[in-house]
Design a protein around this motif. Sequence first.
Motif, PDB file in Angstrom:
ATOM      1  N   ALA A  43      69.978  24.359  40.144  1.00 18.65           N
ATOM      2  CA  ALA A  43      69.446  25.427  40.733  1.00 18.65           C
ATOM      3  C   ALA A  43      70.270  26.626  40.659  1.00 18.65           C
ATOM      4  CB  ALA A  43      68.992  25.165  42.102  1.00 18.65           C
ATOM      5  N   PHE A  44      71.537  26.528  41.270  1.00 16.73           N
ATOM      6  CA  PHE A  44      72.465  27.616  41.244  1.00 16.73           C
ATOM      7  C   PHE A  44      72.596  28.249  39.865  1.00 16.73           C
ATOM      8  CE2 PHE A  44      76.612  29.610  40.942  1.00 16.73           C
ATOM      9  CZ  PHE A  44      76.645  30.628  41.968  1.00 16.73           C
ATOM     10  N   ASN A  45      72.948  27.330  38.901  1.00 12.05           N
ATOM     11  CA  ASN A  45      73.229  27.827  37.184  1.00 12.05           C
ATOM     12  C   ASN A  45      71.813  28.326  36.634  1.00 12.05           C
ATOM     13  OD1 ASN A  45      75.627  26.588  37.211  1.00 12.05           O
ATOM     14  ND2 ASN A  45      75.169  24.785  36.717  1.00 12.05           N
ATOM     15  N   TYR A  46      70.663  27.931  37.227  1.00 14.33           N
ATOM     16  CA  TYR A  46      69.598  28.441  36.756  1.00 14.33           C
ATOM     17  C   TYR A  46      69.484  30.147  37.203  1.00 14.33           C
ATOM     18  CZ  TYR A  46      67.316  24.385  34.948  1.00 14.33           C
ATOM     19  OH  TYR A  46      66.835  23.117  34.121  1.00 14.33           O
ATOM     20  N   PHE A  47      69.682  30.124  38.565  1.00 15.40           N
ATOM     21  CA  PHE A  47      69.618  31.495  38.942  1.00 15.40           C
ATOM     22  C   PHE A  47      70.703  32.536  38.579  1.00 15.40           C
ATOM     23  CE2 PHE A  47      71.124  34.496  42.133  1.00 15.40           C
ATOM     24  CZ  PHE A  47      69.888  35.263  42.651  1.00 15.40           C
ATOM     25  N   VAL A  98      65.366  32.385  36.933  1.00 12.55           N
ATOM     26  CA  VAL A  98      64.772  32.476  38.093  1.00 12.55           C
ATOM     27  C   VAL A  98      63.718  33.723  37.793  1.00 12.55           C
ATOM     28  CG1 VAL A  98      64.177  32.968  40.553  1.00 12.55           C
ATOM     29  CG2 VAL A  98      65.956  31.177  39.767  1.00 12.55           C
ATOM     30  N   ARG A  99      62.517  33.727  37.754  1.00 11.02           N
ATOM     31  CA  ARG A  99      61.578  35.137  37.377  1.00 11.02           C
ATOM     32  C   ARG A  99      61.113  35.358  38.821  1.00 11.02           C
ATOM     33  NH1 ARG A  99      58.378  31.961  32.679  1.00 11.02           N
ATOM     34  NH2 ARG A  99      56.908  31.640  34.294  1.00 11.02           N
ATOM     35  N   ASP A 100      59.943  36.075  38.816  1.00  8.12           N
ATOM     36  CA  ASP A 100      59.654  36.698  39.967  1.00  8.12           C
ATOM     37  C   ASP A 100      59.386  35.511  41.250  1.00  8.12           C
ATOM     38  OD1 ASP A 100      58.996  38.893  38.468  1.00  8.12           O
ATOM     39  OD2 ASP A 100      56.902  38.149  37.960  1.00  8.12           O
ATOM     40  N   VAL A 101      59.710  36.351  42.333  1.00 10.60           N
ATOM     41  CA  VAL A 101      59.696  35.349  43.730  1.00 10.60           C
ATOM     42  C   VAL A 101      58.651  36.209  44.682  1.00 10.60           C
ATOM     43  CG1 VAL A 101      61.117  34.590  45.626  1.00 10.60           C
ATOM     44  CG2 VAL A 101      62.069  34.563  43.324  1.00 10.60           C
ATOM     45  N   PHE A 114      59.014  31.220  40.304  1.00 11.32           N
ATOM     46  CA  PHE A 114      58.863  30.708  38.981  1.00 11.32           C
ATOM     47  C   PHE A 114      60.152  30.476  38.214  1.00 11.32           C
ATOM     48  CE2 PHE A 114      54.993  32.514  40.357  1.00 11.32           C
ATOM     49  CZ  PHE A 114      54.128  31.594  40.429  1.00 11.32           C
ATOM     50  N   VAL A 115      60.378  29.431  37.702  1.00 13.83           N
ATOM     51  CA  VAL A 115      61.805  29.228  37.139  1.00 13.83           C
ATOM     52  C   VAL A 115      61.315  28.710  35.605  1.00 13.83           C
ATOM     53  CG1 VAL A 115      63.831  27.770  37.198  1.00 13.83           C
ATOM     54  CG2 VAL A 115      62.424  28.550  39.238  1.00 13.83           C
ATOM     55  N   ASN A 116      62.118  29.447  34.457  1.00 14.62           N
ATOM     56  CA  ASN A 116      62.078  29.054  33.278  1.00 14.62           C
ATOM     57  C   ASN A 116      62.775  27.563  33.039  1.00 14.62           C
ATOM     58  OD1 ASN A 116      60.932  31.434  32.530  1.00 14.62           O
ATOM     59  ND2 ASN A 116      62.756  32.268  32.008  1.00 14.62           N
ATOM     60  N   PRO A 117      62.227  26.813  32.253  1.00 19.51           N
ATOM     61  CA  PRO A 117      62.844  25.585  31.887  1.00 19.51           C
ATOM     62  C   PRO A 117      64.237  26.043  31.074  1.00 19.51           C
ATOM     63  CG  PRO A 117      60.669  25.517  30.982  1.00 19.51           C
ATOM     64  CD  PRO A 117      60.876  26.966  31.452  1.00 19.51           C
ATOM     65  N   SER A 152      57.836  29.384  29.005  1.00 19.64           N
ATOM     66  CA  SER A 152      56.206  29.216  29.073  1.00 19.64           C
ATOM     67  C   SER A 152      56.103  29.724  30.331  1.00 19.64           C
ATOM     68  CB  SER A 152      56.026  27.834  28.749  1.00 19.64           C
ATOM     69  OG  SER A 152      56.497  27.097  29.769  1.00 19.64           O
ATOM     70  N   LYS A 153      54.889  29.239  31.073  1.00 14.81           N
ATOM     71  CA  LYS A 153      54.739  29.497  32.486  1.00 14.81           C
ATOM     72  C   LYS A 153      55.712  28.779  33.170  1.00 14.81           C
ATOM     73  CE  LYS A 153      49.461  29.493  32.073  1.00 14.81           C
ATOM     74  NZ  LYS A 153      48.472  29.097  32.733  1.00 14.81           N
ATOM     75  N   GLY A 154      56.444  28.108  32.605  1.00 19.51           N
ATOM     76  CA  GLY A 154      57.588  27.626  33.588  1.00 19.51           C
ATOM     77  C   GLY A 154      57.382  26.635  34.814  1.00 19.51           C
ATOM     78  N   ASN A 155      58.315  26.552  35.627  1.00 13.45           N
ATOM     79  CA  ASN A 155      57.995  25.798  36.714  1.00 13.45           C
ATOM     80  C   ASN A 155      57.932  26.512  37.864  1.00 13.45           C
ATOM     81  OD1 ASN A 155      58.876  23.160  35.457  1.00 13.45           O
ATOM     82  ND2 ASN A 155      60.953  23.933  35.302  1.00 13.45           N
TER      83      ASN A 155
END
Length: 140
Positions: free
Chosen positions: A79-83, A88-91, A106-109, A115-118
């Motif tokens: 999670a930290f690495n994704y951020f 991490v997209r829109d919140v 929303f989080v990109n894979p 895509s739409k992500g997670n």
Amino acid sequence: MSDYFNNLSEEAKKRYLEKLKLIYLAIEDDPYNSKSADKFVKDMCLWPAIEYGHIFCYFINRPEIYTKEQLLSWKQMDAFNYFQSGHVRDVFVREASPKALILKGFVNPSQKVPSKGNEAWIAVQKDGQILLLVWLGELA
């Protein structure tokens, strides 16, 4: 009801309803319900001040999820690495009750073309204390 809720097993539906009740939401207010999307706004100024200590306390109260070693190496957690990597997209934020907010993001894979992500949401008190976290796997 959301597609997420409709696809859960009966036992998981009961657990999910308990989570919603914890923050005084009815199933109609499910953050995954597209009909509740208009209640969310994209305004970072409304976010509560969530700090590392709040996150640590949330996970330490659920020791079956993460080990002590994993919590101590929090920078290595996905999670930290994704951020940090911009995944991490829109919140969005909305009020759940007078004392609690829901942040939905929303989080990109990590290894796929975006895509739409997670999708994930957290319920948090306005003082930053995390009440619960719900993660929806990859969206179609």
